[in-house]
Motif scaffolding. Structure first.
Motif, mmCIF file in Angstrom:
data_model
loop_
_atom_site.group_PDB
_atom_site.id
_atom_site.type_symbol
_atom_site.label_atom_id
_atom_site.label_comp_id
_atom_site.label_asym_id
_atom_site.label_seq_id
_atom_site.Cartn_x
_atom_site.Cartn_y
_atom_site.Cartn_z
ATOM 1 N N HIS A 230 0.830 -1.200 0.000
ATOM 2 C CA HIS A 230 0.000 0.000 0.000
ATOM 3 C C HIS A 230 0.872 1.261 0.000
ATOM 4 O O HIS A 230 0.643 2.188 -0.788
ATOM 5 C CB HIS A 230 -0.934 -0.014 1.225
ATOM 6 C CG HIS A 230 -1.779 1.186 1.342
ATOM 7 N ND1 HIS A 230 -3.066 1.232 0.846
ATOM 8 C CD2 HIS A 230 -1.552 2.406 1.882
ATOM 9 C CE1 HIS A 230 -3.581 2.416 1.079
ATOM 10 N NE2 HIS A 230 -2.678 3.148 1.716
ATOM 11 N N GLU A 231 1.862 1.298 0.869
ATOM 12 C CA GLU A 231 2.737 2.473 0.935
ATOM 13 C C GLU A 231 3.618 2.593 -0.307
ATOM 14 O O GLU A 231 3.925 3.704 -0.746
ATOM 15 C CB GLU A 231 3.566 2.460 2.213
ATOM 16 C CG GLU A 231 2.734 2.617 3.474
ATOM 17 C CD GLU A 231 1.760 3.789 3.441
ATOM 18 O OE1 GLU A 231 2.117 4.876 2.928
ATOM 19 O OE2 GLU A 231 0.630 3.622 3.936
ATOM 20 N N LEU A 232 3.991 1.469 -0.891
ATOM 21 C CA LEU A 232 4.742 1.522 -2.152
ATOM 22 C C LEU A 232 3.897 2.131 -3.268
ATOM 23 O O LEU A 232 4.419 2.827 -4.139
ATOM 24 C CB LEU A 232 5.232 0.134 -2.548
ATOM 25 C CG LEU A 232 6.441 -0.372 -1.774
ATOM 26 C CD1 LEU A 232 6.745 -1.824 -2.148
ATOM 27 C CD2 LEU A 232 7.660 0.506 -2.001
ATOM 28 N N LEU A 233 2.592 1.887 -3.254
ATOM 29 C CA LEU A 233 1.705 2.523 -4.239
ATOM 30 C C LEU A 233 1.674 4.038 -4.053
ATOM 31 O O LEU A 233 1.656 4.790 -5.033
ATOM 32 C CB LEU A 233 0.293 1.942 -4.150
ATOM 33 C CG LEU A 233 0.136 0.526 -4.677
ATOM 34 C CD1 LEU A 233 -1.275 0.004 -4.395
ATOM 35 C CD2 LEU A 233 0.433 0.470 -6.166
ATOM 36 N N HIS A 234 1.695 4.496 -2.801
ATOM 37 C CA HIS A 234 1.780 5.942 -2.558
ATOM 38 C C HIS A 234 3.094 6.487 -3.113
ATOM 39 O O HIS A 234 3.110 7.533 -3.783
ATOM 40 C CB HIS A 234 1.691 6.241 -1.056
ATOM 41 C CG HIS A 234 0.339 6.097 -0.484
ATOM 42 N ND1 HIS A 234 -0.588 7.110 -0.440
ATOM 43 C CD2 HIS A 234 -0.271 5.032 0.092
ATOM 44 C CE1 HIS A 234 -1.694 6.688 0.124
ATOM 45 N NE2 HIS A 234 -1.529 5.415 0.454
ATOM 46 N N ALA A 235 4.191 5.786 -2.834
ATOM 47 C CA ALA A 235 5.498 6.213 -3.330
ATOM 48 C C ALA A 235 5.521 6.227 -4.855
ATOM 49 O O ALA A 235 6.062 7.154 -5.467
ATOM 50 C CB ALA A 235 6.592 5.304 -2.788
ATOM 51 N N LEU A 236 4.918 5.231 -5.480
ATOM 52 C CA LEU A 236 4.863 5.178 -6.944
ATOM 53 C C LEU A 236 4.102 6.370 -7.513
ATOM 54 O O LEU A 236 4.497 6.950 -8.527
ATOM 55 C CB LEU A 236 4.211 3.864 -7.390
ATOM 56 C CG LEU A 236 4.066 3.652 -8.882
ATOM 57 C CD1 LEU A 236 5.434 3.609 -9.557
ATOM 58 C CD2 LEU A 236 3.294 2.380 -9.163
ATOM 59 N N ALA A 237 3.018 6.760 -6.857
ATOM 60 C CA ALA A 237 2.259 7.927 -7.314
ATOM 61 C C ALA A 237 3.120 9.188 -7.248
ATOM 62 O O ALA A 237 3.096 10.014 -8.174
ATOM 63 C CB ALA A 237 1.001 8.100 -6.465
#
Length: 129
Positions: free
Chosen positions: A92-99
């Motif tokens: 989930h946090e990696l998706l934030h970082a990717l954004a």
């Protein structure tokens, strides 16, 4: 989409500074936002209570068979909980970082507020919507 920097907004009459957050104070900002009594936070609180009740029911339905010698349900419940609080949180946090990365932001900080079980990815000196 236009990408603004903090310098672009400081002197512009088209924008109003609502909040300036020091990067070291991000935890306090997040806690303040979580405790603000908005409609979405009330809905989220109801959701959390419903999920805790569901967990209690699933735990109860797993403990009874385990007491009788069938540990399968309790094992899978434990595995699901472990997966949820490890792998899913990280993804989930990696998706934030990717954004952030897709928007050209490279200076990121990840952290956690362990007492509240809150995880975050923050971008220093960035204008976000």
């Amino acid at each position: 989409m236009m990408h603004y920097t903090p310098e672009d907004l400081k002197g512009s009459p088209d924008f109003e500074l609502l909040r300036e957050i020091d990067h070291r104070q991000i935890k306090a900002f997040i806690l303040e936002q979580v405790h603000e009594p908005t409609r979405i936070m009330r809905i989220y609180s109801i959701y959390q209570i419903a999920m805790l009740l569901l967990l209690a029911v699933l735990f109860g339905r797993s403990v009874v068979p385990a007491y009788k010698g069938n540990w399968t349900s309790l094992f899978w419940l434990g595995a699901a909980l472990l997966f949820s609080v490890t792998v899913l949180v990280v993804l989930h946090e990696l998706l934030h970082a990717l954004a952030y990365w897709q928007n050209g932001i490279r200076k990121l900080k990840a952290g956690a507020i362990w007492r509240k079980f809150i995880f975050y990815v923050a971008a220093d000196q960035q204008v976000v919507n």
